[in-house]
Design a protein around this motif. Structure first.
Motif, mmCIF file in Angstrom:
data_model
loop_
_atom_site.group_PDB
_atom_site.id
_atom_site.type_symbol
_atom_site.label_atom_id
_atom_site.label_comp_id
_atom_site.label_asym_id
_atom_site.label_seq_id
_atom_site.Cartn_x
_atom_site.Cartn_y
_atom_site.Cartn_z
ATOM 1 N N LEU A 143 27.612 10.590 12.875
ATOM 2 C CA LEU A 143 28.133 11.276 11.690
ATOM 3 C C LEU A 143 29.074 10.375 10.891
ATOM 4 N N GLN A 144 29.859 9.567 11.586
ATOM 5 C CA GLN A 144 30.807 8.677 10.903
ATOM 6 C C GLN A 144 30.069 7.638 10.046
ATOM 7 N N LYS A 145 28.969 7.108 10.565
ATOM 8 C CA LYS A 145 28.187 6.126 9.804
ATOM 9 C C LYS A 145 27.527 6.780 8.590
ATOM 10 N N GLN A 146 27.036 8.001 8.759
ATOM 11 C CA GLN A 146 26.437 8.706 7.629
ATOM 12 C C GLN A 146 27.460 8.943 6.532
ATOM 13 N N LYS A 147 28.677 9.359 6.913
ATOM 14 C CA LYS A 147 29.728 9.579 5.923
ATOM 15 C C LYS A 147 30.106 8.276 5.223
ATOM 16 N N ALA A 148 30.147 7.183 5.982
ATOM 17 C CA ALA A 148 30.489 5.887 5.388
ATOM 18 C C ALA A 148 29.454 5.484 4.352
ATOM 19 N N ARG A 149 28.184 5.707 4.630
ATOM 20 C CA ARG A 149 27.134 5.356 3.671
ATOM 21 C C ARG A 149 27.222 6.216 2.407
ATOM 22 N N ILE A 150 27.525 7.488 2.584
ATOM 23 C CA ILE A 150 27.666 8.376 1.420
ATOM 24 C C ILE A 150 28.855 7.929 0.573
ATOM 25 N N ASP A 151 29.967 7.590 1.246
ATOM 26 C CA ASP A 151 31.145 7.105 0.515
ATOM 27 C C ASP A 151 30.843 5.811 -0.231
ATOM 28 N N ARG A 152 30.082 4.928 0.375
ATOM 29 C CA ARG A 152 29.732 3.664 -0.268
ATOM 30 C C ARG A 152 28.916 3.909 -1.535
ATOM 31 N N LYS A 153 27.945 4.826 -1.452
ATOM 32 C CA LYS A 153 27.145 5.144 -2.639
ATOM 33 C C LYS A 153 28.028 5.709 -3.746
ATOM 34 N N ASN A 181 0.848 -1.177 0.000
ATOM 35 C CA ASN A 181 0.000 0.000 0.000
ATOM 36 C C ASN A 181 0.891 1.237 0.000
ATOM 37 N N GLN A 182 0.534 2.262 -0.777
ATOM 38 C CA GLN A 182 1.364 3.463 -0.885
ATOM 39 C C GLN A 182 1.469 4.205 0.452
ATOM 40 N N VAL A 183 0.391 4.206 1.217
ATOM 41 C CA VAL A 183 0.428 4.864 2.533
ATOM 42 C C VAL A 183 1.405 4.133 3.442
ATOM 43 N N ARG A 184 1.334 2.815 3.417
ATOM 44 C CA ARG A 184 2.245 2.006 4.233
ATOM 45 C C ARG A 184 3.689 2.213 3.763
ATOM 46 N N LYS A 185 3.888 2.293 2.464
ATOM 47 C CA LYS A 185 5.224 2.486 1.913
ATOM 48 C C LYS A 185 5.809 3.824 2.368
ATOM 49 N N GLU A 186 4.969 4.861 2.378
ATOM 50 C CA GLU A 186 5.437 6.177 2.815
ATOM 51 C C GLU A 186 5.764 6.194 4.299
ATOM 52 N N THR A 187 4.956 5.525 5.114
ATOM 53 C CA THR A 187 5.238 5.496 6.555
ATOM 54 C C THR A 187 6.532 4.734 6.842
ATOM 55 N N LEU A 188 6.755 3.641 6.111
ATOM 56 C CA LEU A 188 8.009 2.903 6.286
ATOM 57 C C LEU A 188 9.208 3.738 5.869
ATOM 58 N N ALA A 189 9.060 4.511 4.789
ATOM 59 C CA ALA A 189 10.148 5.377 4.341
ATOM 60 C C ALA A 189 10.436 6.463 5.370
ATOM 61 N N GLN A 190 9.379 7.024 5.984
ATOM 62 C CA GLN A 190 9.572 8.039 7.018
ATOM 63 C C GLN A 190 10.267 7.451 8.248
ATOM 64 N N GLN A 191 9.871 6.229 8.638
ATOM 65 C CA GLN A 191 10.524 5.575 9.778
ATOM 66 C C GLN A 191 12.008 5.335 9.489
ATOM 67 N N GLU A 192 12.313 4.929 8.259
ATOM 68 C CA GLU A 192 13.702 4.684 7.888
ATOM 69 C C GLU A 192 14.512 5.976 7.911
ATOM 70 N N GLU A 193 13.922 7.067 7.416
ATOM 71 C CA GLU A 193 14.613 8.365 7.438
ATOM 72 C C GLU A 193 14.849 8.822 8.870
ATOM 73 N N ALA A 194 13.877 8.588 9.756
ATOM 74 C CA ALA A 194 14.052 8.971 11.159
ATOM 75 C C ALA A 194 15.197 8.177 11.794
ATOM 76 N N GLN A 195 15.305 6.912 11.450
ATOM 77 C CA GLN A 195 16.413 6.111 11.968
ATOM 78 C C GLN A 195 17.737 6.597 11.414
ATOM 79 N N LYS A 196 17.770 6.972 10.131
ATOM 80 C CA LYS A 196 19.005 7.461 9.527
ATOM 81 C C LYS A 196 19.458 8.781 10.156
ATOM 82 N N GLN A 197 18.500 9.608 10.599
ATOM 83 C CA GLN A 197 18.861 10.875 11.242
ATOM 84 C C GLN A 197 19.540 10.636 12.586
ATOM 85 N N GLN A 198 19.283 9.502 13.212
ATOM 86 C CA GLN A 198 19.888 9.182 14.509
ATOM 87 C C GLN A 198 21.253 8.524 14.370
ATOM 88 N N TRP A 199 21.676 8.205 13.147
ATOM 89 C CA TRP A 199 22.981 7.592 12.939
ATOM 90 C C TRP A 199 24.090 8.559 13.344
#
Length: 180
Positions: A159-169, A139-157
């Protein structure tokens, strides 16, 4: 003269190396590019001695007497019937899912995806979870809520982990463009 001296040389006096020293297993340093090997004769046997009786039949010549000895045992039909079943095969799968059942699965999944999970629907209609995933979409609503939850988790990472993920991409993008 050299040959006689080698024969008289005691086998117990020959130094033994359990492994060949290299730059990775040297005692001094892991970056020792020239390991110190002992001077003179060193006994370093192979990992295993080849055994002629263990030679596979495919590698034997046709006239070799060992090839007849290595024939495979064959069983009669009665002997096979008396043997126990090691892997019991399941009954033929039931493909009697009607379009009405598929539409009901889709409607339940769309109405409340929190309650009607893939596994719960699979148990209710006695189908595999893979079948439920194929017949329904998220469901698109469910998909959006899951994406928001994932973004909220990524904001709590951190700084070193965030940089590592950017470097990996960035590395993946470079690999895809053959610019590594």
């Amino acid at each position: 003269m050299i040959r006689n001296s080698i024969r008289s040389y005691s086998a117990k006096a020959i130094p033994y190396l359990s492994s060949t020293p290299n730059k990775f297993n040297s005692a001094r340093s892991t970056w020792n590019l020239k390991p110190a090997l002992p001077q003179g004769l060193v006994h370093n046997p192979p990992a295993s001695v080849p055994n002629a009786s263990k030679t596979p039949k495919a590698f034997l010549p046709t006239q070799d007497p060992r090839s007849t000895r290595l024939s495979h045992k064959s069983y009669t039909r009665e002997q096979v019937d008396d043997m126990p079943v090691v892997y019991a095969s399941s009954a033929n799968p039931d493909y009697s899912v009607t379009p009405e059942i598929v539409s009901e699965i889709q409607s339940l999944r769309d109405s409340n995806p929190q309650e009607w999970t893939v596994n719960k629907l699979a148990r209710k209609f006695q189908v595999s979870p893979a079948f439920v995933k194929v017949t329904t979409s998220i469901n698109q609503v469910r998909k959006e809520t899951l994406a928001q939850q994932e973004e909220a988790q990524k904001q709590q990472w951190p700084l070193q982990k965030q940089k590592a993920r950017i470097d990996r991409k960035r590395r993946v993008e470079l690999w895809l463009r053959n610019e590594f």
